[in-house]
Design an enzyme around this catalytic site. Structure first.
Site, PDB file in Angstrom:
ATOM      1  N   GLU A   1      -5.509  -1.941  22.343  1.00 32.11           N
ATOM      2  CA  GLU A   1      -6.777  -2.319  22.988  1.00 32.11           C
ATOM      3  C   GLU A   1      -6.717  -3.823  23.269  1.00 32.11           C
ATOM      4  O   GLU A   1      -5.822  -4.501  22.757  1.00 32.11           O
ATOM      5  CB  GLU A   1      -7.950  -1.980  22.055  1.00 32.11           C
ATOM      6  CG  GLU A   1      -8.069  -0.477  21.815  1.00 32.11           C
ATOM      7  CD  GLU A   1      -9.266  -0.078  20.945  1.00 32.11           C
ATOM      8  OE1 GLU A   1     -10.033  -0.969  20.524  1.00 32.11           O
ATOM      9  OE2 GLU A   1      -9.410   1.132  20.708  1.00 32.11           O
TER      10      GLU A   1
ATOM     11  N   GLU B   1       6.463  -1.625  20.964  1.00 30.33           N
ATOM     12  CA  GLU B   1       6.556  -0.763  19.757  1.00 30.33           C
ATOM     13  C   GLU B   1       6.598  -1.601  18.475  1.00 30.33           C
ATOM     14  O   GLU B   1       7.229  -1.216  17.491  1.00 30.33           O
ATOM     15  CB  GLU B   1       7.784   0.169  19.804  1.00 30.33           C
ATOM     16  CG  GLU B   1       7.920   1.027  21.039  1.00 30.33           C
ATOM     17  CD  GLU B   1       6.899   2.155  21.133  1.00 30.33           C
ATOM     18  OE1 GLU B   1       6.050   2.273  20.241  1.00 30.33           O
ATOM     19  OE2 GLU B   1       6.946   2.902  22.133  1.00 30.33           O
TER      20      GLU B   1
ATOM     21  N   THR C   1       6.242  -5.930  17.073  1.00 33.93           N
ATOM     22  CA  THR C   1       7.058  -7.161  17.108  1.00 33.93           C
ATOM     23  C   THR C   1       8.013  -7.190  15.913  1.00 33.93           C
ATOM     24  O   THR C   1       7.890  -6.401  14.972  1.00 33.93           O
ATOM     25  CB  THR C   1       6.134  -8.389  17.030  1.00 33.93           C
ATOM     26  OG1 THR C   1       5.456  -8.353  15.760  1.00 33.93           O
ATOM     27  CG2 THR C   1       5.102  -8.407  18.144  1.00 33.93           C
TER      28      THR C   1
HETATM   29  C1  LIG Z   1       4.566  -4.452  29.003  1.00 40.94           C
HETATM   30  C2  LIG Z   1       3.871  -3.856  27.826  1.00 40.94           C
HETATM   31  C3  LIG Z   1       3.771  -2.473  27.712  1.00 40.94           C
HETATM   32  C4  LIG Z   1       3.093  -1.912  26.626  1.00 40.94           C
HETATM   33  N1  LIG Z   1       2.927  -0.546  26.580  1.00 40.94           N
HETATM   34  C5  LIG Z   1       2.124  -0.011  25.619  1.00 40.94           C
HETATM   35  C6  LIG Z   1       1.793   1.389  25.638  1.00 40.94           C
HETATM   36  O1  LIG Z   1       2.289   2.160  26.462  1.00 40.94           O
HETATM   37  N2  LIG Z   1       0.893   1.857  24.722  1.00 40.94           N
HETATM   38  C7  LIG Z   1       0.333   1.046  23.787  1.00 40.94           C
HETATM   39  O2  LIG Z   1      -0.458   1.538  22.974  1.00 40.94           O
HETATM   40  N3  LIG Z   1       0.652  -0.282  23.719  1.00 40.94           N
HETATM   41  C8  LIG Z   1       1.522  -0.823  24.616  1.00 40.94           C
HETATM   42  N4  LIG Z   1       1.822  -2.173  24.580  1.00 40.94           N
HETATM   43  C9  LIG Z   1       1.209  -3.018  23.555  1.00 40.94           C
HETATM   44  C10 LIG Z   1       2.215  -3.487  22.521  1.00 40.94           C
HETATM   45  O3  LIG Z   1       2.537  -2.422  21.653  1.00 40.94           O
HETATM   46  C11 LIG Z   1       1.573  -4.685  21.766  1.00 40.94           C
HETATM   47  O4  LIG Z   1       1.500  -5.759  22.683  1.00 40.94           O
HETATM   48  C12 LIG Z   1       2.377  -5.084  20.561  1.00 40.94           C
HETATM   49  O5  LIG Z   1       2.298  -4.106  19.547  1.00 40.94           O
HETATM   50  C13 LIG Z   1       1.877  -6.420  19.970  1.00 40.94           C
HETATM   51  O6  LIG Z   1       0.498  -6.396  19.808  1.00 40.94           O
HETATM   52  P1  LIG Z   1      -0.422  -7.580  20.388  1.00 40.94           P
HETATM   53  O7  LIG Z   1       0.018  -7.850  21.768  1.00 40.94           O
HETATM   54  O8  LIG Z   1      -1.834  -7.220  20.167  1.00 40.94           O
HETATM   55  O9  LIG Z   1      -0.040  -8.835  19.492  1.00 40.94           O
HETATM   56  P2  LIG Z   1      -0.785  -9.241  18.137  1.00 40.94           P
HETATM   57  O10 LIG Z   1      -0.902  -8.071  17.242  1.00 40.94           O
HETATM   58  O11 LIG Z   1      -2.034  -9.965  18.485  1.00 40.94           O
HETATM   59  O12 LIG Z   1       0.265 -10.266  17.530  1.00 40.94           O
HETATM   60  C14 LIG Z   1       0.359 -11.628  17.982  1.00 40.94           C
HETATM   61  C15 LIG Z   1       1.447 -12.334  17.154  1.00 40.94           C
HETATM   62  O13 LIG Z   1       1.087 -12.305  15.768  1.00 40.94           O
HETATM   63  C16 LIG Z   1       2.126 -11.704  15.007  1.00 40.94           C
HETATM   64  N5  LIG Z   1       1.508 -10.963  13.897  1.00 40.94           N
HETATM   65  C17 LIG Z   1       0.502 -10.049  13.976  1.00 40.94           C
HETATM   66  N6  LIG Z   1       0.195  -9.590  12.746  1.00 40.94           N
HETATM   67  C18 LIG Z   1       1.050 -10.225  11.881  1.00 40.94           C
HETATM   68  C19 LIG Z   1       1.249 -10.159  10.460  1.00 40.94           C
HETATM   69  N7  LIG Z   1       0.514  -9.351   9.679  1.00 40.94           N
HETATM   70  N8  LIG Z   1       2.201 -10.956   9.896  1.00 40.94           N
HETATM   71  C20 LIG Z   1       2.960 -11.773  10.674  1.00 40.94           C
HETATM   72  N9  LIG Z   1       2.821 -11.865  12.024  1.00 40.94           N
HETATM   73  C21 LIG Z   1       1.887 -11.100  12.614  1.00 40.94           C
HETATM   74  C22 LIG Z   1       2.870 -10.797  15.980  1.00 40.94           C
HETATM   75  O14 LIG Z   1       4.195 -10.569  15.535  1.00 40.94           O
HETATM   76  C23 LIG Z   1       2.813 -11.640  17.237  1.00 40.94           C
HETATM   77  O15 LIG Z   1       3.834 -12.616  17.184  1.00 40.94           O
HETATM   78  C24 LIG Z   1       2.549  -2.756  25.628  1.00 40.94           C
HETATM   79  C25 LIG Z   1       2.692  -4.143  25.725  1.00 40.94           C
HETATM   80  C26 LIG Z   1       3.345  -4.697  26.811  1.00 40.94           C
HETATM   81  C27 LIG Z   1       3.463  -6.194  26.898  1.00 40.94           C
END
Ligand SMILES: Cc1cc2nc3c(=O)[nH]c(=O)nc-3n(C[C@H](O)[C@H](O)[C@H](O)COP(=O)(O)OP(=O)(O)OC[C@H]3O[C@@H](n4cnc5c(N)ncnc54)[C@H](O)[C@@H]3O)c2cc1C
Length: 398
Positions: A131, A377, A379
């Site tokens: 989301e 999937e 980070t």
């Molecule tokens: C091109 C693209 C396609 C995608 N396709 C899909 C899809 O088909 N379906 C779907 O559901 N999602 C999809 N995603 C979403 C993707 O899975 C998320 O972007 C990803 O899981 C990271 O979540 P976020 O972007 O909210 O980053 P955040 O969760 O906000 O993280 C930001 C930063 O904080 C770090 N971080 C977060 N929590 C912690 C912790 N506890 N300890 C240490 N570091 C932490 C992360 O590693 C990252 O560096 C897609 C994303 C992109 C860019």
């Protein structure tokens, strides 16, 4: 084909599938990939070709019209496709995850209803967990499915980053439901939302606003999805029982991680192939640059990283195929493959000198594709959390 990224112990059928896919990639994908990517054009002819090859049904059991192949076969196919163009592997991946979730968790009616048409590519799956305000932290899901007096549900909320959000007609959507459970993880439910392909209002209360303009991974549509009082029958709950959504999605993500690892291997392998060819053609100081030891060592490191990542992806896939949980192996494979992919692509970029910065050269595209491997999937930080916690349990002091 060189000596890298080969796999021992494959069946004749697996070898045949890989040979066919490799030929398709070399003939139909590599020659057009960079141009289509720069135009951000959906690769319809390639997708039609994938349908003909039966790849939409690769892992769907034969009784539902698929080829009944393993996760390992899938991962090796993805390595080949991503070697050609990573975006194309994205076309089949969310479809594959949704089919996997149906196979593992769907009711018999749901399997009968969707799997045969998914195998032909008539029904195309997307997977929606993220989301605008959540990706890593799935417990923060806010899209709400509210039970109505007649037993159906009404879903309202905003989903983000749907790969194939426009081209799909079946979306597995994670929602929050009120099951009265004491854990947030047991108050989540996956719904199978049907819609028309395309943009705008694609079903009553389901809007796909348009494509998100991305840095790379172009051609394929990545979208938001707005749900506004979307009415849906309880029959569309994956598995028929609410409250299991989180665990179903995590199961899907586990195979998804093997897939991203495989994509990263494919990109890295291509970056290596381009670098080793270029290094034998480009001359400086009177000899091909491959004969300068700094370049030779770089090539050696690149090849070793590609091979290591491939071995880890194969191991993670085989573990799942053996019916075991592979969360740690999939996390390790995804982390190593995506980090190495970025290192190998950067090394290849450096070997290309100034030409690597030109959009005429494939490495420019691979450079942008590699970055996404670090995010999709989960980070590397999230993989480290999964791996570290599990290792602490295994090695707990007694
Ligand atoms: C091109 C693209 C396609 C995608 N396709 C899909 C899809 O088909 N379906 C779907 O559901 N999602 C999809 N995603 C979403 C993707 O899975 C998320 O972007 C990803 O899981 C990271 O979540 P976020 O972007 O909210 O980053 P955040 O969760 O906000 O993280 C930001 C930063 O904080 C770090 N971080 C977060 N929590 C912690 C912790 N506890 N300890 C240490 N570091 C932490 C992360 O590693 C990252 O560096 C897609 C994303 C992109 C860019």
């Amino acid at each position: 084909m060189g000596r890298l990224v080969t796999t021992d112990g494959l069946t004749d059928v697996q070898e045949e599938i890989l040979k066919t896919v490799r030929e398709f990639v070399d003939k139909e994908i590599i020659p057009v990939a960079t141009e289509l990517e720069h135009k951000d054009e959906y690769p319809q002819a390639i997708v039609d070709g994938l349908k003909e090859l039966g790849l939409f049904g690769l892992t769907i059991p034969e009784e539902y019209g698929g080829l009944g192949e393993s996760l390992l076969t899938y991962a090796l196919v993805v390595e080949e496709i991503a070697r050609g163009w990573m975006s194309v592997s994205g076309v089949i991946n969310t479809h594959f995850i949704v089919a996997y979730m149906l196979m593992q968790h769907g009711t018999e009616e749901q399997k009968q209803k969707y799997l045969p048409r998914m195998a032909t590519g008539e029904v195309r799956g997307a997977f929606s967990m993220s989301e605008p305000s959540l990706g890593s932290d799935v417990s923060a899901v806010s899209t709400k499915a509210t039970k109505q007096d007649d037993g159906s549900y009404s879903i309202t909320g905003q989903k983000m980053w749907l790969t194939n959000g426009g081209s799909s007609n079946l979306v597995a959507v994670l929602t929050k439901t009120d099951e009265g459970a004491d854990s947030v993880y047991r108050n989540m439910t996956t719904f199978l939302v049907e819609k028309e392909p395309g943009f705008g209002e694609t079903a009553p209360g389901v809007t796909i606003p348009g494509k998100i303009d991305k840095m790379g991974y172009k051609g394929i549509d990545t979208t938001e999805m707005i749900l506004d009082k979307h009415q849906i029958s309880a029959d569309q709950i994956l598995g028929g029982v609410p409250g299991k959504g989180f665990y179903q999605m995590m199961d899907g993500v586990e195979v998804g991680r093997v897939n991203v690892g495989a994509r990263a291997v494919g990109i890295a392998n291509r970056a290596f192939e381009l670098a080793i060819a270029y290094a034998q053609q480009r001359e400086t100081f009177g000899k091909p640059i491959a004969q300068h030891q700094a370049i030779l060592f770089r090539l050696a490191e690149m090849g070793t990283k590609v091979e290591t990542a491939h071995a880890m992806v194969v191991r993670a896939a085989r573990k799942k195929d053996a019916g075991e949980r592979n969360d740690v192996e999939a996390g390790m494979a995804k982390m190593v493959a995506s980090e190495y992919c970025n290192e190998v692509v950067e090394a290849s970029f450096r070997i290309h000198g100034g030409y690597g910065y030109s959009k005429e050269y494939e490495i420019e595209r691979l450079y942008r594709e590699a970055a996404f491997m670090l995010i999709g999937e989960g980070t590397s930080d999230i993989q480290k959390m999964i791996i570290g916690r599990s290792l602490l349990k295994d090695y707990k002091l007694r």
